[in-house]
Design an enzyme around this catalytic site. Structure first.
Site, PDB file in Angstrom:
ATOM      1  N   ASN A   1       0.821  -1.204   0.000  1.00  0.00           N
ATOM      2  CA  ASN A   1       0.000   0.000   0.000  1.00  0.00           C
ATOM      3  C   ASN A   1       0.857   1.258   0.000  1.00  0.00           C
ATOM      4  O   ASN A   1       0.978   1.949  -1.009  1.00  0.00           O
ATOM      5  CB  ASN A   1      -0.920  -0.043   1.224  1.00  0.00           C
ATOM      6  CG  ASN A   1      -1.993   1.022   1.161  1.00  0.00           C
ATOM      7  OD1 ASN A   1      -1.870   1.995   0.431  1.00  0.00           O
ATOM      8  ND2 ASN A   1      -3.055   0.848   1.914  1.00  0.00           N
ATOM      9  N   ASP A   2       1.511   1.522   1.120  1.00  0.00           N
ATOM     10  CA  ASP A   2       2.267   2.768   1.239  1.00  0.00           C
ATOM     11  C   ASP A   2       3.373   2.882   0.192  1.00  0.00           C
ATOM     12  O   ASP A   2       3.676   3.978  -0.269  1.00  0.00           O
ATOM     13  CB  ASP A   2       2.861   2.880   2.647  1.00  0.00           C
ATOM     14  CG  ASP A   2       1.765   2.929   3.707  1.00  0.00           C
ATOM     15  OD1 ASP A   2       0.691   3.479   3.410  1.00  0.00           O
ATOM     16  OD2 ASP A   2       1.983   2.409   4.809  1.00  0.00           O
ATOM     17  N   VAL A   3       3.953   1.752  -0.203  1.00  0.00           N
ATOM     18  CA  VAL A   3       5.086   1.805  -1.127  1.00  0.00           C
ATOM     19  C   VAL A   3       4.656   2.097  -2.565  1.00  0.00           C
ATOM     20  O   VAL A   3       5.500   2.292  -3.432  1.00  0.00           O
ATOM     21  CB  VAL A   3       5.920   0.505  -1.091  1.00  0.00           C
ATOM     22  CG1 VAL A   3       6.549   0.328   0.269  1.00  0.00           C
ATOM     23  CG2 VAL A   3       5.094  -0.694  -1.476  1.00  0.00           C
TER      24      VAL A   3
END
Lengths: 498, 105
Positions: free
Chosen positions: A424-426
């Site tokens: 997600n964040d990456v």
């Protein structure tokens, strides 16, 4: 003769540590490197037990206790390490790291109590009768400083690692409050004040002025010593508490280097060169690794140290997004089966679902159909650097298929389908565009350059850093909800029918 | 003044150790600098096991503890257990990770 053999044992130990670390840096030799370092460790430990003599030439005793401790620790350690699931590997490392830190702190406590009982450490005779120089000659100041540093660093590492462990396995939630930075700094200051106080006062024998008897002085000294211990533990807890998500790998790496330094303090204390070599090696290597990871996320180490990530993140999550579209499993299967090139972006979701084998099966199946499949690995994907690599290696995915971030970003424009598995964040474009985002500035995988993006998640819930991901609402993106393993198995079944 | 004097004496007395510290800092950085990110987790785990060398300190504490020094005996014993956990657990976990890195033929 015996002492010379011990010297050789320690020398062997030190060489194997350097060699082991070096071999660990090459995939072909890594496993042997680890085994060599372990062998050196056994030699150093056995040498210590049987050949060590202190400055007065006394041998060690209490062998029963020593072997008992080693037996207990060895059995528990082996079982824990053998039984742990691949997903839980990061917290296991954090746990073992904490044990090392606690060990260093315990050594400091015992040695401090020995030191203040030592005849040369006399605080009670009147200053006038001895003169200040008498103290200066006998008082082992460097030793005291090393004991205090070992106590402080070991305790911070222990407390911090335990919190990191609890957070990674989900028992401890992110926790931040206003003024936490200030409180952290305050504890840090208190620790240094305590250390400075002990250093100067034990040196000069100031206790005569504030305490009329030796007993009172000793109580004071102990009180401050255990005060330093308490503040170090509190600091360790508070400093890891607010840190969440993408920062966890950095924290574990940093605590790892802390424990290295704490072990090196022990090396100084006992004039033991193998402890010093091992400790400093890990301290230096761990610090470098930490800095490299901070750089990858565009944050300074100081910011992480004082920092809070999770705290600010919730505030930035607000903005309401438009709709997202779902894709049916059979459509996803078709898209991938008829693509020329598919890139898989694995994340923590893959680890949680234990979907690495299913993932490899999908890759093989697509390969058989002539589809080129590669994996794009973000440096901080998962909960530790290289977490994904280990996981995929477990499923026998070959090295050549794993692309690092920069290589992967060059390949996305020529990619037909990107399959994001629980990451997600990456892949959050906010890292590039939204200056208010807590992950702003972190390099990401530019999956948007590909023609189609299929995102597999369990739900629309935000990732570990607690922020929304615009990617999911973009036109090229389709969502494929469900557990990663289940979804992959369904995909495989669908593709086989095509 | 006395403190400075003391510290200087201490540095002279421990100069070998200080040289080791400085050299090992460079060795540590050199060795890690060339690691591909593929191996970051096993490397961190391996390094974690190596700092378990702190167990030698625990063994010395335990082995020096007088029979009536219950504080040293208790804490030393605990330290030996924790240190062993660090060493054994660390190396075994690392080995398990690296076992999976077998090259696919």
């Amino acid at each position: 003769m015996e002492l010379n053999i011990l010297t050789v044992c320690y020398l062997l130990g030190a060489i194997t540590f350097i060699l082991g670390l070096k071999m660990l840096s090459n995939p072909a030799t890594a496993r042997r490197g680890n085994q060599i370092a372990a062998t050196g460790m056994i030699v150093a430990i056995l040498g210590t037990i049987f050949l060590y003599r202190d400055d007065d030439g006394n041998r060690l005793h209490n062998h029963g206790w020593i072997f008992g401790g080693i037996l207990i620790g060895g059995v528990v350690g082996t079982l824990a390490a053998k039984k742990v699931k691949m997903t839980a590997m990061p917290e296991m490392v954090s746990m073992f790291n904490g044990m090392g830190g606690a060990c260093a702190a315990l050594i400091s406590i015992v040695e401090f109590n020995r030191l203040i009982k030592h005849p040369s450490w006399t605080i009670y005779p009147p200053l006038s009768s001895l003169g200040p120089s008498a103290f200066e000659i006998h008082l082992p100041n460097g030793e005291l400083l090393i004991i205090l540093l070992g106590l402080m660093i070991g305790s911070i590492s222990f407390a911090g690692s335990m919190i990191a462990w609890g957070k990674l396995n989900g028992t401890i939630k992110d926790f931040a409050f206003k003024g936490q930075h200030i409180l952290n700094l305050f504890f840090l200051l208190l620790m240094f004040a305590g250390i400075a106080f002990l250093m100067t006062n034990i040196q000069r024998g100031f206790f005569l002025d504030i305490a009329s008897t030796s007993i009172a002085a000793e109580v004071w000294v102990k009180l401050i010593f255990y005060g330093v211990l308490t503040f170090a533990l509190l600091y360790g807890i508070l400093f890891v508490m607010p840190i969440g998500g993408a920062d966890m790998p950095v924290v574990i790496s940093l605590l790892n280097s802390f424990t290295g330094v704490a072990a090196a303090c022990g090396g100084f204390l006992y004039n033991n060169k193998v402890m010093l070599t091992g400790g400093i090696l890990v301290g230096a290597a761990g610090t470098l690794l930490t800095i490299l990871m901070c750089k990858a996320m565009n944050r300074s180490l100081a910011n992480v140290l004082i920092g809070s990530f999770g705290g600010g993140a919730a505030a930035a999550a607000g903005k309401q997004q438009g709709g997202y579209k779902e894709i049916h499993i059979s459509d996803a299967a078709v898209a991938m089966a008829y693509a020329n090139k598919v890139m898989i972006v694995p994340g923590y979701g893959l680890a949680v679902a234990q979907a690495q084998h299913a993932c490899h099966d999908l890759e093989k199946l697509l390969n058989e159909r002539g589809v080129e499949v590669k994996y794009a690995i973000h440096p901080v994907a998962g909960r530790m650097p290289g977490h994904m690599n280990v996981l995929l290696a477990e499923a026998d995915v070959s090295y050549e298929k794993l692309e690092e971030m920069d290589e992967a970003n060059e390949e996305f424009p020529s990619t037909d389908v990107v399959l994001v598995l629980g990451a997600n964040d990456v892949v959050n474009p906010a890292a590039k565009t939204d200056t208010s985002s807590p992950i702003y500035g972190m390099p990401i995988l530019d999956v948007e350059l590909a023609k189609t993006i299929i995102v597999n998640k369990r739900s629309m819930k935000p990732g570990y850093a607690g922020i929304e991901n615009e990617l999911f609402f973009r036109k090229k993106t389709s969502m494929l909800f469900g557990d990663a393993k289940k979804v992959l198995q369904d995909l495989i079944a669908e593709i086989k029918q095509l | 003044m006395g403190m400075v004097h003391n510290m200087l004496n201490w540095i002279t007395a421990n100069q070998q150790m200080i040289y080791i510290v400085i050299l090992m800092i460079f060795v540590g950085i050199e060795v890690i600098g060339r690691v591909p990110s593929v191996l970051h987790t096993p490397l961190m785990s391996g390094a974690n096991a190596i700092h378990g060398v702190v167990i030698i300190g625990a063994i010395i504490v335990m082995g020096k503890a007088e029979n009536d020094n219950y504080l040293a005996l208790t804490l030393g014993f605990l330290a030996v257990i924790l240190g062993t956990l660090n060493v054994v657990g660390g190396f075994v976990v690392t080995d398990r990770m690296l076992e999976m890195f077998k090259k696919k033929k």
